[in-house]
Write a protein that holds these residues in place. Structure first.
Motif, PDB file in Angstrom:
ATOM      1  N   GLY A  20      -5.983  -0.750   2.376  1.00  0.00           N
ATOM      2  CA  GLY A  20      -6.703   0.549   3.451  1.00  0.00           C
ATOM      3  C   GLY A  20      -8.218  -0.096   3.203  1.00  0.00           C
ATOM      4  N   ASP A  21      -8.427   0.844   4.836  1.00  0.00           N
ATOM      5  CA  ASP A  21      -9.929   0.711   4.979  1.00  0.00           C
ATOM      6  C   ASP A  21     -10.104   2.125   5.447  1.00  0.00           C
ATOM      7  OD1 ASP A  21     -11.494  -0.133   6.115  1.00  0.00           O
ATOM      8  OD2 ASP A  21     -11.364  -1.619   7.622  1.00  0.00           O
ATOM      9  N   GLU A  28     -10.007   1.765   1.915  1.00  0.00           N
ATOM     10  CA  GLU A  28      -9.963   1.633   0.381  1.00  0.00           C
ATOM     11  C   GLU A  28     -10.558   0.338  -0.641  1.00  0.00           C
ATOM     12  OE1 GLU A  28      -7.810   3.072   2.560  1.00  0.00           O
ATOM     13  OE2 GLU A  28      -6.822   4.561   1.629  1.00  0.00           O
ATOM     14  N   ARG A  33      -0.676  -3.787   3.276  1.00  0.00           N
ATOM     15  CA  ARG A  33      -2.515  -4.448   3.771  1.00  0.00           C
ATOM     16  C   ARG A  33      -2.828  -3.307   3.050  1.00  0.00           C
ATOM     17  NH1 ARG A  33      -4.009  -0.311   6.288  1.00  0.00           N
ATOM     18  NH2 ARG A  33      -2.678   0.834   7.337  1.00  0.00           N
ATOM     19  N   PHE A  85       0.888  -1.349  -0.139  1.00  0.00           N
ATOM     20  CA  PHE A  85       0.102  -0.054   0.184  1.00  0.00           C
ATOM     21  C   PHE A  85       1.083   1.061  -0.067  1.00  0.00           C
ATOM     22  CE2 PHE A  85      -3.877   1.960   3.164  1.00  0.00           C
ATOM     23  CZ  PHE A  85      -3.325   3.544   2.689  1.00  0.00           C
TER      24      PHE A  85
HETATM   25  N1  GLY Z   1      -7.167   4.458   4.802  1.00  0.00           N
HETATM   26  C1  GLY Z   1      -6.253   4.194   4.899  1.00  0.00           C
HETATM   27  C2  GLY Z   1      -6.057   3.257   6.275  1.00  0.00           C
HETATM   28  O1  GLY Z   1      -6.286   1.983   6.071  1.00  0.00           O
HETATM   29  O2  GLY Z   1      -4.600   3.267   6.400  1.00  0.00           O
END
Ligand code: GLY
Ligand code: AMP
Length: 418
Positions: A287-288, A290, A285, A267
């Motif tokens: 993104g969350d 994303e 890993r 990432f």
């Molecule tokens: N959305 C950013 C992260 O997962 O670090």
């Protein structure tokens, strides 16, 4: 094939939805999962990695996919590999790219990968000296994992020096701040770019944008991310080409040469300044949030993608995406990001549709009712032939699902639409 997903957030829920589109996926397991993943598979309450590996063998689970960084940093991949199990996720050594900002910055510098000018130190004097060479604003980062909160953008040199002191004497971030990175501020726009890697080969995914601040117009405190969309028109062919040539390729080669081949998600937190790509940070890993917008765009089987990556055979597949856009709006609890709110029941009138769905994150289940229990509770994902259409579908869904205190940003994807 049976598959285990490690984690329990919206990211893991999204990976599960994508896997389920492949009919050869027989059964999904989640460790630990959340109050909604039990509708997609079986939640498993085993925290110890050795015991989890035993469980995987006993159940003949053919692939494990690790969602969050913590188990990777703690070495789950090394343990599963010792047991000859197929696992998608980086080794403990490679996870230092996310686990230590100092390690990451030094790696970038060893391999001439473009990044902000910096110093990594535990000395207040050295930090002060470097700060005096920079123009404000100045970025100060705690070395270790701080759940995205260890970064201070200081408005002037005094504030930067104070932040360094706070970190180095352990007041601000405990042990994570025992060493600091001070760096120049890069003034551009941010992209989240992901590559799925098998140690040698990689497949790059459409670029996404996250929205880190809590409030509209990028105001308020930093969060884990309040929404995302993909693909973003802010990434053109040149940006993808730069990212591959100057970032992904040297990173994979560098990791291999240094004895820690990179098998997992790379990432790249990128900043584009005057059309040039710089690496702000690496995560090991997805993104969350994303992941919640990228997974529904996958045309290739998610099982094939992750299994081939885990077994070093990514070159055997062609990665394809739908010719569509996805927008994800994070719906958070009342007190996010300061503290968890009291659990509240979620009421949903949402119908299953091709154009929108919910990815559940911070939820529990009690007597069959799903409760909002975590900070980021769920993500309303909309798909469409344009970003505008996808966004409308996502925001329509936010009206169908609710709980007391629910809040979300109203401007997700604004950078693509202005
Ligand atoms: N959305 C950013 C992260 O997962 O670090
Ligand atoms: P990080 O955890 O390194 O991604 O930092 C969190 C956020 O701080 C990033 O997403 C950026 O918005 C901001 N940031 C970090 N480093 C810099 C930098 N050198 N210049 C400008 N903004 C930065």
């Amino acid at each position: 094939m049976k598959i285990l997903i490690v984690g329990g957030g919206g990211r893991e829920y999204a990976i599960a939805l994508a896997l389920k589109r492949d009919e050869s996926v027989e059964c999904l397991y989640f460790a630990p999962g959340n109050g909604a993943t039990d509708e997609l598979g079986v939640n498993v309450d085993i925290k110890d990695f050795e015991k989890l590996a035993e469980f995987v063998k006993k159940e003949s689970i053919g692939l494990t996919i690790v969602g969050p960084e913590a188990p990777l940093v703690e070495g789950i991949t090394d343990i599963f590999k010792k047991h000859n199990l197929a696992i998608f996720g980086v080794s403990k050594d490679a996870a230092r790219l996310e686990g230590s900002k100092a390690f990451m910055k030094d790696f970038l510098s060893r391999h001439n990968i473009p990044t902000a000018r910096y110093i990594q130190t535990s000395s207040i004097e050295k930090a002060d000296e470097f700060i005096d060479t920079l123009k404000a604003p100045i970025v100060v980062k705690a070395d270790g994992l701080c759940a995205g909160k260890g970064v201070i953008i200081a408005k002037n040199k005094e504030e930067a020096k104070e932040s360094v002191r706070g970190m180095l004497n352990g007041e601000s971030f405990g042990d994570a701040g025992k060493s600091v990175v001070v760096e120049e501020f890069l003034d551009g726009y941010e992209l989240s770019i992901f590559a799925v890697c098998d140690g040698e080969n990689y497949k790059i995914l459409p670029a996404a944008q996250d929205h880190k601040r809590l409030l509209d117009n990028d105001e308020g405190p930093n969060t884990g991310g309040m929404g995302a969309y993909a693909p973003t028109p802010l990434a053109n062919d040149d940006i993808y080409a730069q990212t591959e040539e100057f970032v992904i390729k040297p990173t994979l080669k560098g990791m291999k040469d240094e004895g820690m081949p990179y098998t997992g998600v790379l990432f790249i937190g990128a900043m584009v300044v005057d059309k040039k790509v710089y690496v702000l940070e690496y995560n090991v890993r997805f993104g969350d949030p994303e992941c919640e917008v990228l997974m529904p765009l996958l045309k290739t089987s998610a099982k094939d993608l992750f299994y081939k990556a885990a077994t070093g055979r990514l070159d055997e597949i062609k990665l394809e995406f739908k010719n569509e856009f996805a927008v994800g709006v994070v719906v958070a609890g009342k007190d996010y990001p300061y503290k968890n709110s009291e659990p509240k029941p979620i009421t949903s009138k949402a119908k299953i549709s091709a154009n929108s769905h919910v990815a559940y994150a911070g939820v529990d289940k009690k007597e069959g009712v799903i409760y909002a229990s975590g900070g980021r509770v769920l993500v309303c994902v909309g798909l469409g032939e344009s970003i505008k259409a996808a966004r409308e579908n996502a925001y329509d869904l936010t009206k169908e699902i609710s709980f007391e205190g629910a809040k979300f940003r109203n401007d997700i994807a604004y950078q693509a639409l202005r």
